[in-house]
Structure formats: structure tokens, C-alpha cells
Scaffold this motif. Structure first.
Motif, PDB file in Angstrom:
ATOM      1  N   LYS A 137      -9.352   6.665  13.593  1.00 49.71           N
ATOM      2  CA  LYS A 137      -8.802   7.810  14.332  1.00 49.71           C
ATOM      3  C   LYS A 137      -8.886   9.119  13.545  1.00 49.71           C
ATOM      4  CE  LYS A 137      -5.724   4.942  17.138  1.00 49.71           C
ATOM      5  NZ  LYS A 137      -6.504   5.131  18.376  1.00 49.71           N
ATOM      6  N   GLY A 138      -9.494   9.073  12.374  1.00 48.62           N
ATOM      7  CA  GLY A 138      -9.668  10.292  11.585  1.00 48.62           C
ATOM      8  C   GLY A 138      -8.379  10.896  11.073  1.00 48.62           C
ATOM      9  N   LEU A 139      -7.346  10.067  10.879  1.00 45.74           N
ATOM     10  CA  LEU A 139      -6.050  10.590  10.452  1.00 45.74           C
ATOM     11  C   LEU A 139      -6.098  11.194   9.056  1.00 45.74           C
ATOM     12  CD1 LEU A 139      -3.667   7.718  11.669  1.00 45.74           C
ATOM     13  CD2 LEU A 139      -4.506   9.698  12.940  1.00 45.74           C
ATOM     14  N   THR A 140      -7.031  10.719   8.227  1.00 43.36           N
ATOM     15  CA  THR A 140      -7.083  11.167   6.835  1.00 43.36           C
ATOM     16  C   THR A 140      -7.447  12.640   6.709  1.00 43.36           C
ATOM     17  OG1 THR A 140      -9.389  10.435   6.662  1.00 43.36           O
ATOM     18  CG2 THR A 140      -7.681   8.862   5.996  1.00 43.36           C
ATOM     19  N   THR A 141      -7.923  13.243   7.777  1.00 40.98           N
ATOM     20  CA  THR A 141      -8.316  14.657   7.706  1.00 40.98           C
ATOM     21  C   THR A 141      -7.183  15.608   8.056  1.00 40.98           C
ATOM     22  OG1 THR A 141      -9.103  14.673   9.997  1.00 40.98           O
ATOM     23  CG2 THR A 141     -10.703  14.079   8.282  1.00 40.98           C
ATOM     24  N   TYR A 142      -6.113  15.084   8.714  1.00 42.20           N
ATOM     25  CA  TYR A 142      -5.100  16.045   9.157  1.00 42.20           C
ATOM     26  C   TYR A 142      -3.658  15.556   9.156  1.00 42.20           C
ATOM     27  CZ  TYR A 142      -4.868  13.620  13.681  1.00 42.20           C
ATOM     28  OH  TYR A 142      -4.695  12.679  14.667  1.00 42.20           O
ATOM     29  N   VAL A 143      -3.383  14.237   8.990  1.00 46.45           N
ATOM     30  CA  VAL A 143      -1.979  13.866   9.085  1.00 46.45           C
ATOM     31  C   VAL A 143      -1.554  12.735   8.161  1.00 46.45           C
ATOM     32  CG1 VAL A 143      -2.308  12.241  11.031  1.00 46.45           C
ATOM     33  CG2 VAL A 143      -0.083  13.345  10.691  1.00 46.45           C
ATOM     34  N   PHE A 144      -2.355  11.679   7.995  1.00 50.48           N
ATOM     35  CA  PHE A 144      -1.909  10.492   7.251  1.00 50.48           C
ATOM     36  C   PHE A 144      -3.048   9.915   6.436  1.00 50.48           C
ATOM     37  CE2 PHE A 144      -1.615   5.887   6.834  1.00 50.48           C
ATOM     38  CZ  PHE A 144      -0.329   5.691   6.367  1.00 50.48           C
ATOM     39  N   ARG A 145      -2.760   9.537   5.206  1.00 49.19           N
ATOM     40  CA  ARG A 145      -3.755   8.847   4.390  1.00 49.19           C
ATOM     41  C   ARG A 145      -3.061   7.944   3.364  1.00 49.19           C
ATOM     42  NH1 ARG A 145      -6.126  14.115   1.133  1.00 49.19           N
ATOM     43  NH2 ARG A 145      -7.118  14.410   3.169  1.00 49.19           N
ATOM     44  N   LEU A 146      -3.549   6.717   3.256  1.00 49.45           N
ATOM     45  CA  LEU A 146      -3.076   5.803   2.225  1.00 49.45           C
ATOM     46  C   LEU A 146      -3.596   6.267   0.869  1.00 49.45           C
ATOM     47  CD1 LEU A 146      -3.631   2.326   3.926  1.00 49.45           C
ATOM     48  CD2 LEU A 146      -1.426   3.374   3.385  1.00 49.45           C
ATOM     49  N   SER A 147      -2.835   5.989  -0.172  1.00 49.89           N
ATOM     50  CA  SER A 147      -3.252   6.382  -1.516  1.00 49.89           C
ATOM     51  C   SER A 147      -4.499   5.608  -1.935  1.00 49.89           C
ATOM     52  CB  SER A 147      -2.130   6.119  -2.522  1.00 49.89           C
ATOM     53  OG  SER A 147      -2.584   6.364  -3.837  1.00 49.89           O
ATOM     54  N   THR A 148      -5.436   6.306  -2.543  1.00 46.61           N
ATOM     55  CA  THR A 148      -6.629   5.659  -3.090  1.00 46.61           C
ATOM     56  C   THR A 148      -6.571   5.617  -4.614  1.00 46.61           C
ATOM     57  OG1 THR A 148      -7.787   7.793  -3.093  1.00 46.61           O
ATOM     58  CG2 THR A 148      -8.079   6.381  -1.153  1.00 46.61           C
ATOM     59  N   THR A 149      -5.493   6.136  -5.190  1.00 47.43           N
ATOM     60  CA  THR A 149      -5.369   6.163  -6.646  1.00 47.43           C
ATOM     61  C   THR A 149      -4.304   5.205  -7.167  1.00 47.43           C
ATOM     62  OG1 THR A 149      -3.804   8.018  -6.536  1.00 47.43           O
ATOM     63  CG2 THR A 149      -6.149   8.550  -6.766  1.00 47.43           C
ATOM     64  N   GLN A 150      -3.335   4.854  -6.328  1.00 42.55           N
ATOM     65  CA  GLN A 150      -2.264   3.949  -6.735  1.00 42.55           C
ATOM     66  C   GLN A 150      -2.395   2.613  -6.015  1.00 42.55           C
ATOM     67  OE1 GLN A 150       0.184   4.520  -9.059  1.00 42.55           O
ATOM     68  NE2 GLN A 150      -0.791   6.490  -9.516  1.00 42.55           N
ATOM     69  N   GLN A 151      -2.419   1.527  -6.769  1.00 40.87           N
ATOM     70  CA  GLN A 151      -2.496   0.209  -6.156  1.00 40.87           C
ATOM     71  C   GLN A 151      -1.141  -0.183  -5.572  1.00 40.87           C
ATOM     72  OE1 GLN A 151      -4.105  -2.383  -9.277  1.00 40.87           O
ATOM     73  NE2 GLN A 151      -6.076  -2.303  -8.240  1.00 40.87           N
ATOM     74  N   SER A 152      -1.179  -0.947  -4.501  1.00 39.64           N
ATOM     75  CA  SER A 152       0.048  -1.454  -3.894  1.00 39.64           C
ATOM     76  C   SER A 152       0.556  -2.649  -4.705  1.00 39.64           C
ATOM     77  CB  SER A 152      -0.217  -1.882  -2.450  1.00 39.64           C
ATOM     78  OG  SER A 152      -0.702  -0.794  -1.692  1.00 39.64           O
ATOM     79  N   MET A 153       1.871  -2.838  -4.688  1.00 40.22           N
ATOM     80  CA  MET A 153       2.494  -3.940  -5.420  1.00 40.22           C
ATOM     81  C   MET A 153       3.241  -4.838  -4.439  1.00 40.22           C
ATOM     82  SD  MET A 153       1.802  -3.437  -8.679  1.00 40.22           S
ATOM     83  CE  MET A 153       3.038  -4.402  -9.540  1.00 40.22           C
ATOM     84  N   ILE A 154       3.131  -6.143  -4.647  1.00 37.05           N
ATOM     85  CA  ILE A 154       3.853  -7.112  -3.820  1.00 37.05           C
ATOM     86  C   ILE A 154       4.623  -8.052  -4.733  1.00 37.05           C
ATOM     87  CG2 ILE A 154       3.637  -9.053  -2.216  1.00 37.05           C
ATOM     88  CD1 ILE A 154       1.283  -7.671  -0.947  1.00 37.05           C
ATOM     89  N   ASP A 155       5.937  -8.161  -4.479  1.00 34.76           N
ATOM     90  CA  ASP A 155       6.799  -9.064  -5.251  1.00 34.76           C
ATOM     91  C   ASP A 155       7.474 -10.058  -4.310  1.00 34.76           C
ATOM     92  OD1 ASP A 155       6.697  -7.800  -7.966  1.00 34.76           O
ATOM     93  OD2 ASP A 155       7.542  -6.103  -6.875  1.00 34.76           O
ATOM     94  N   PRO A 156       7.477 -11.352  -4.651  1.00 36.85           N
ATOM     95  CA  PRO A 156       8.217 -12.324  -3.850  1.00 36.85           C
ATOM     96  C   PRO A 156       9.727 -12.113  -3.988  1.00 36.85           C
ATOM     97  CG  PRO A 156       6.549 -13.405  -5.219  1.00 36.85           C
ATOM     98  CD  PRO A 156       6.687 -11.989  -5.714  1.00 36.85           C
TER      99      PRO A 156
END
Length: 206
Positions: A137-156
Motif C-alpha cells: 500500500k506504499g505506507l512507507t512513503t507517507y505514514v508508517f514504516r517498520l524499523s530496518t535498523t533495529q531487530q525485533s525481540m521475542i521473549d517467552p
């Protein structure tokens, strides 16, 4: 200004399409204290409103912390840190039935490790869908973008709260475009602001 209502509506819209979560999503104003109190029951009934009567699995989001300069003349990207929990009842299903019961003892053979696995699948798929939508939907150009520099973390997490739920904690970052309009002040009001002298309290004898 794009902020919390957008996040809540957007994430809920994504999670409504999840076969596991089925839209059972709540933004926790009390930083997760709802999990350890009777308030969670009212949250489930009043906010999540499960149409099937099933309360779990569910996704909870803590109030997101954000940072930015907030002075961009033409708007800027504000960075958010999101902490979400993907949770399911331990040893019992969302309909209060024993999970994978042992035919002899009627106790659950579904381990907490398998709860971690099930909820991690929901968390990872949530991120993957967010990424797909932002690109399609091209959101990264005007409203929303996930970080490409920080990795996501998952903890149980295991057997937390009064419902003894287990699953995973997902920690990730994204950015929203902040509008450039000053909404709480008028141009005339700004022009009328008086700037005090540099030192309005000069040195004097004590």
C-alpha cells in the motif's frame, strides 16, 4: 497528527484477519496491570467483545514510547518502541477446555513450550503482514514504516496473571509520519507571545 488512534486502529485491523487472534486485541492504558486484575475480564467483555465467546488467544499492547525532534517544518518520522504480548491460556483452550487431554488422566499434554511456539507464530506472522501491507500500500512513503535498523525481540512468558496465560512478548520498532501543523496554537497567539529578559531574576544580596 498521526499517533495513538492510528496505531490502535491499524494493528486491530491486521489482527482481525489473524486465524489465531481473531481481532482480540487491546491497547493497555495501565501498562499491563490489566493482566493481573479483575479489570481484564471487563476489558475482554467491553473492549475486545469476542463474537465467538472465546477470550483467548489475545494480543495486548503496552502504551508505546516514542521519540523524535518534533520540530520538523515539513513533518518528520517519529520512532515508536512497541511492546506486545501474544497470550493464550495455559493447559486450557480459550473455551476453557483441556488442551490435548490425556485420555487416562484428563490432564493437558500441551506444554508451555508449545504455547510459546503457538504464540510466537502469531507474533511473527503479525510482523510479516505489517511488512507486506506497508509495501503493497506504499505506507512507507507517507505514514508508517517498520524499523530496518533495529531487530525485533521475542521473549517467552509463562503462567502470568490471574488467568495464568503463556505466550511471548514482542518488542519492535516502527515510525509514523508526524504532521507539520501546529494545532494547539493560532498564528496570532504565537505572535503575541512575550519573551522575558535573559535573566529575569538578577543577582541580589541574600
Amino acid at each position: 497528527m498521526t499517533s495513538y488512534p492510528f496505531i490502535e486502529t491499524f494493528f486491530k485491523s491486521v489482527l482481525e484477519q489473524s486465524k489465531g487472534i481473531q481481532g482480540r486485541f487491546h491497547l493497555c492504558p495501565r501498562f499491563g496491570l490489566e493482566i493481573n486484575s479483575d479489570q481484564l475480564e471487563s476489558v475482554i467483555n467491553d473492549d475486545i467483545k469476542p463474537v465467538s465467546g472465546r477470550k483467548y488467544p489475545m494480543a495486548l499492547m503496552m502504551p508505546p514510547r516514542s521519540q523524535g525532534s518534533f520540530t520538523g517544518v515539513f513533518g518528520e518520522w517519529e520512532t515508536y518502541r512497541a511492546v506486545m504480548f501474544f497470550l493464550n491460556t495455559t493447559y486450557y483452550t480459550g473455551n476453557n477446555q483441556v488442551k490435548a487431554p490425556n485420555p487416562n488422566t484428563r490432564t493437558s499434554t500441551h506444554s508451555i513450550t508449545e504455547d510459546w511456539h503457538d504464540m510466537k507464530r502469531c507474533a511473527v506472522n503479525f510482523l510479516r503482514v505489517l511488512d507486506r501491507i506497508q509495501r503493497q500500500k506504499g505506507l512507507t512513503t507517507y505514514v508508517f514504516r517498520l524499523s530496518t535498523t533495529q531487530q525485533s525481540m521475542i521473549d517467552p512468558v509463562s503462567s502470568i496473571g490471574s488467568d495464568r496465560v503463556s505466550g511471548v512478548r514482542l518488542d519492535f520498532q516502527f515510525s509514523l509520519m508526524v504532521g507539520c501543523d501546529i494545532e494547539d496554537y493560532t498564528t496570532e497567539g504565537i505572535s503575541s507571545i512575550t519573551v522575558p529578559v535573559a535573566d529575569p531574576h538578577p543577582e541580589h544580596k541574600l
